[in-house]
Design a protein around this motif. Sequence first.
Motif, PDB file in Angstrom:
ATOM      1  N   HIS A   1      40.655 -11.635 -45.610  1.00  0.00           N
ATOM      2  CA  HIS A   1      40.981 -10.462 -45.105  1.00  0.00           C
ATOM      3  C   HIS A   1      42.061  -9.535 -45.566  1.00  0.00           C
ATOM      4  CE1 HIS A   1      38.502 -11.390 -41.382  1.00  0.00           C
ATOM      5  NE2 HIS A   1      39.111 -12.725 -41.533  1.00  0.00           N
ATOM      6  N   CYS A   2      42.979 -10.340 -46.307  1.00  0.00           N
ATOM      7  CA  CYS A   2      44.162  -9.532 -46.876  1.00  0.00           C
ATOM      8  C   CYS A   2      44.226  -9.527 -48.216  1.00  0.00           C
ATOM      9  CB  CYS A   2      45.398 -10.125 -46.388  1.00  0.00           C
ATOM     10  SG  CYS A   2      45.481 -10.867 -44.700  1.00  0.00           S
ATOM     11  N   GLY A   3      43.614 -10.385 -48.967  1.00  0.00           N
ATOM     12  CA  GLY A   3      43.771 -10.493 -50.325  1.00  0.00           C
ATOM     13  C   GLY A   3      43.405  -9.448 -51.394  1.00  0.00           C
ATOM     14  N   SER A   4      42.691  -8.326 -50.750  1.00  0.00           N
ATOM     15  CA  SER A   4      42.200  -7.022 -51.554  1.00  0.00           C
ATOM     16  C   SER A   4      43.296  -6.280 -51.798  1.00  0.00           C
ATOM     17  CB  SER A   4      40.884  -6.559 -51.262  1.00  0.00           C
ATOM     18  OG  SER A   4      40.848  -6.402 -50.126  1.00  0.00           O
ATOM     19  N   CYS A   5      44.355  -6.369 -50.746  1.00  0.00           N
ATOM     20  CA  CYS A   5      45.647  -5.317 -50.581  1.00  0.00           C
ATOM     21  C   CYS A   5      46.848  -6.076 -51.339  1.00  0.00           C
ATOM     22  CB  CYS A   5      45.691  -4.797 -49.379  1.00  0.00           C
ATOM     23  SG  CYS A   5      44.540  -3.395 -49.077  1.00  0.00           S
ATOM     24  N   HIS A   6      46.937  -7.180 -50.644  1.00  0.00           N
ATOM     25  CA  HIS A   6      48.162  -8.172 -51.097  1.00  0.00           C
ATOM     26  C   HIS A   6      48.055  -9.248 -52.088  1.00  0.00           C
ATOM     27  CE1 HIS A   6      50.542  -6.372 -47.562  1.00  0.00           C
ATOM     28  NE2 HIS A   6      49.225  -6.462 -46.989  1.00  0.00           N
TER      29      HIS A   6
ATOM     30  N   ASP B   1      48.058  -5.851 -35.080  1.00  0.00           N
ATOM     31  CA  ASP B   1      48.066  -4.366 -34.816  1.00  0.00           C
ATOM     32  C   ASP B   1      49.036  -3.552 -35.354  1.00  0.00           C
ATOM     33  OD1 ASP B   1      47.434  -1.920 -33.968  1.00  0.00           O
ATOM     34  OD2 ASP B   1      47.463  -2.523 -31.929  1.00  0.00           O
ATOM     35  N   PRO B   2      49.053  -3.567 -36.847  1.00  0.00           N
ATOM     36  CA  PRO B   2      49.850  -2.724 -37.687  1.00  0.00           C
ATOM     37  C   PRO B   2      50.224  -1.228 -37.304  1.00  0.00           C
ATOM     38  CG  PRO B   2      48.162  -3.143 -39.150  1.00  0.00           C
ATOM     39  CD  PRO B   2      48.016  -3.827 -37.903  1.00  0.00           C
ATOM     40  N   GLN B   3      49.076  -0.687 -36.735  1.00  0.00           N
ATOM     41  CA  GLN B   3      49.046   0.802 -36.649  1.00  0.00           C
ATOM     42  C   GLN B   3      49.936   0.969 -35.095  1.00  0.00           C
ATOM     43  OE1 GLN B   3      47.905   3.346 -38.577  1.00  0.00           O
ATOM     44  NE2 GLN B   3      47.639   1.721 -39.895  1.00  0.00           N
ATOM     45  N   ALA B   4      49.836   0.183 -34.364  1.00  0.00           N
ATOM     46  CA  ALA B   4      50.778   0.091 -33.112  1.00  0.00           C
ATOM     47  C   ALA B   4      52.202   0.043 -33.523  1.00  0.00           C
ATOM     48  CB  ALA B   4      50.603  -0.921 -32.278  1.00  0.00           C
ATOM     49  N   MET B   5      52.493  -0.802 -34.631  1.00  0.00           N
ATOM     50  CA  MET B   5      54.010  -0.854 -35.155  1.00  0.00           C
ATOM     51  C   MET B   5      54.580  -0.045 -35.923  1.00  0.00           C
ATOM     52  SD  MET B   5      54.218  -4.978 -34.669  1.00  0.00           S
ATOM     53  CE  MET B   5      55.845  -4.969 -34.069  1.00  0.00           C
TER      54      MET B   5
ATOM     55  N   LEU C   1      49.277   2.418 -44.190  1.00  0.00           N
ATOM     56  CA  LEU C   1      47.972   2.238 -44.822  1.00  0.00           C
ATOM     57  C   LEU C   1      47.305   0.809 -44.524  1.00  0.00           C
ATOM     58  CD1 LEU C   1      48.372   3.894 -48.361  1.00  0.00           C
ATOM     59  CD2 LEU C   1      47.333   4.763 -46.127  1.00  0.00           C
ATOM     60  N   MET C   2      47.815  -0.005 -43.785  1.00  0.00           N
ATOM     61  CA  MET C   2      47.392  -1.430 -43.424  1.00  0.00           C
ATOM     62  C   MET C   2      46.451  -1.081 -42.182  1.00  0.00           C
ATOM     63  SD  MET C   2      49.175  -4.883 -42.867  1.00  0.00           S
ATOM     64  CE  MET C   2      48.362  -6.336 -41.737  1.00  0.00           C
ATOM     65  N   PRO C   3      45.087  -1.331 -42.577  1.00  0.00           N
ATOM     66  CA  PRO C   3      44.114  -1.106 -41.429  1.00  0.00           C
ATOM     67  C   PRO C   3      44.285  -2.357 -40.131  1.00  0.00           C
ATOM     68  CG  PRO C   3      43.078  -2.076 -43.376  1.00  0.00           C
ATOM     69  CD  PRO C   3      44.478  -1.999 -43.569  1.00  0.00           C
ATOM     70  N   GLN C   4      43.656  -2.060 -39.286  1.00  0.00           N
ATOM     71  CA  GLN C   4      43.275  -3.046 -37.963  1.00  0.00           C
ATOM     72  C   GLN C   4      42.598  -3.929 -38.660  1.00  0.00           C
ATOM     73  OE1 GLN C   4      44.698  -2.051 -34.829  1.00  0.00           O
ATOM     74  NE2 GLN C   4      44.334  -3.998 -34.043  1.00  0.00           N
ATOM     75  N   LEU C   5      42.700  -5.403 -38.478  1.00  0.00           N
ATOM     76  CA  LEU C   5      41.759  -6.487 -39.231  1.00  0.00           C
ATOM     77  C   LEU C   5      40.692  -7.107 -38.427  1.00  0.00           C
ATOM     78  CD1 LEU C   5      44.494  -7.895 -41.569  1.00  0.00           C
ATOM     79  CD2 LEU C   5      42.600  -6.675 -42.262  1.00  0.00           C
ATOM     80  N   GLU C   6      40.932  -6.883 -37.026  1.00  0.00           N
ATOM     81  CA  GLU C   6      40.091  -7.489 -35.919  1.00  0.00           C
ATOM     82  C   GLU C   6      39.927  -8.932 -36.147  1.00  0.00           C
ATOM     83  OE1 GLU C   6      39.088  -5.397 -33.987  1.00  0.00           O
ATOM     84  OE2 GLU C   6      39.314  -3.316 -34.834  1.00  0.00           O
ATOM     85  N   LEU C   7      41.298  -9.627 -36.342  1.00  0.00           N
ATOM     86  CA  LEU C   7      41.122 -11.083 -36.611  1.00  0.00           C
ATOM     87  C   LEU C   7      40.719 -11.768 -35.137  1.00  0.00           C
ATOM     88  CD1 LEU C   7      44.129 -11.287 -38.747  1.00  0.00           C
ATOM     89  CD2 LEU C   7      41.942 -11.573 -39.541  1.00  0.00           C
ATOM     90  N   THR C   8      40.226 -12.934 -35.306  1.00  0.00           N
ATOM     91  CA  THR C   8      40.418 -13.848 -34.053  1.00  0.00           C
ATOM     92  C   THR C   8      41.656 -14.381 -33.737  1.00  0.00           C
ATOM     93  OG1 THR C   8      39.821 -15.859 -35.134  1.00  0.00           O
ATOM     94  CG2 THR C   8      38.024 -14.413 -34.242  1.00  0.00           C
ATOM     95  N   GLY C   9      41.968 -14.873 -32.426  1.00  0.00           N
ATOM     96  CA  GLY C   9      43.130 -15.323 -32.321  1.00  0.00           C
ATOM     97  C   GLY C   9      43.593 -16.353 -33.176  1.00  0.00           C
TER      98      GLY C   9
END
Length: 343
Positions: A265-270, A312-316, A321-329
């Motif tokens: 989920h994160c490795g293509s940006c970080h 929810d990076p967009q709320a914070m 540029l970090m998108p909402q990832l729709e991760l499960t709990g």
Amino acid sequence: MRSLLRRLAFGIVGLALTGSLARVRAGVPPLSYLTGHGARATPVVALTWGVLIISVAVTVIIAVLLAAALWRRRSKVWQPGERLDVSHPHGAMWWVWVGVAISTLVLLGTCVWTMLVLAQIASPAKKAPFIVEITGRQWWWEVHYASDAAHTFSTANEIHIPTGVPVAFELIGGDVIHSFWIPQLGGKTDTIPGQTNEMWLEAHKPGTYYGQCTEYCGVQHAHMKMLLIAQAPADFARWWADQIRLASPPNTAQARAGLAAFTVHCGSCHSVRGTDAAGVFGPDLSHLMTRQTIAAGTLPNSTGYLSGWIADPQAMKPGNLMPQLELTGPELADIRAYLQTLK
Ligand code: CUA
């Protein structure tokens, strides 16, 4: 009546002065440029205070002379239509020449002082032992340590330097123009796309110095802060050795699941050095837990804020540029658990 007024005026001025002195003693605001630490800031701060004091003195002297002149001529009542004779007694021009001479000397003195300070801070007294590359991005600071090709690493928003030596900075614009500013250590320098700006800073004593982007760069401009942490050379060497290591492999089942989810989920940006996550768009997270803050100095690096940021990076920090990832709990919990192993 007059003495009462005079006492009142002295009282007000006295209160204002003691008030500001108390504020100065209570602690300096983190972005104050009126106190300087280190070889680059000290001469500039002295010049700032010098020019300020000279300017205030000139204003006060002119105001007092003007008030005295008005006071002396107060008995003269001007009648409408009456011509006022301007007297031009012998020696009047003498005052003009004295005034011009004093102003010229003061301006010349300030100019020479400014030139000397500019020459003094143009380059450090001794060569900087290494270079820190800073890239301004919307809306965070990429910090890359590049002493030699074999020993490089990147971090974000928290810049460590050793005390007592000048550190060279190369400033790069990653997208739009930003401006790099650690006010208690030195003035502002822009990071401009397509060109590399150079500057240097030096901290005399260990401490945390606050910085802020000072060129409007989009909606989160105000949330583009940074910390500069000056450390005694031995502490800095320890920090450096710690940062240059690859990230430790996860050693619990949850952290291992977290690494797998993170890579997808994160490795293509970080990046986390030593894993398959090697993205370059977001901050390098190899030693995330050694940082005090997340989101470019905006939030404390605590379990709650870190969870909120992943969820929810967009709320914070709206617009980042970090998108909402729709991760499960469970994915969220695993990723957070993994990130918290990155010490
Ligand atoms: Cu970056 Cu303002």
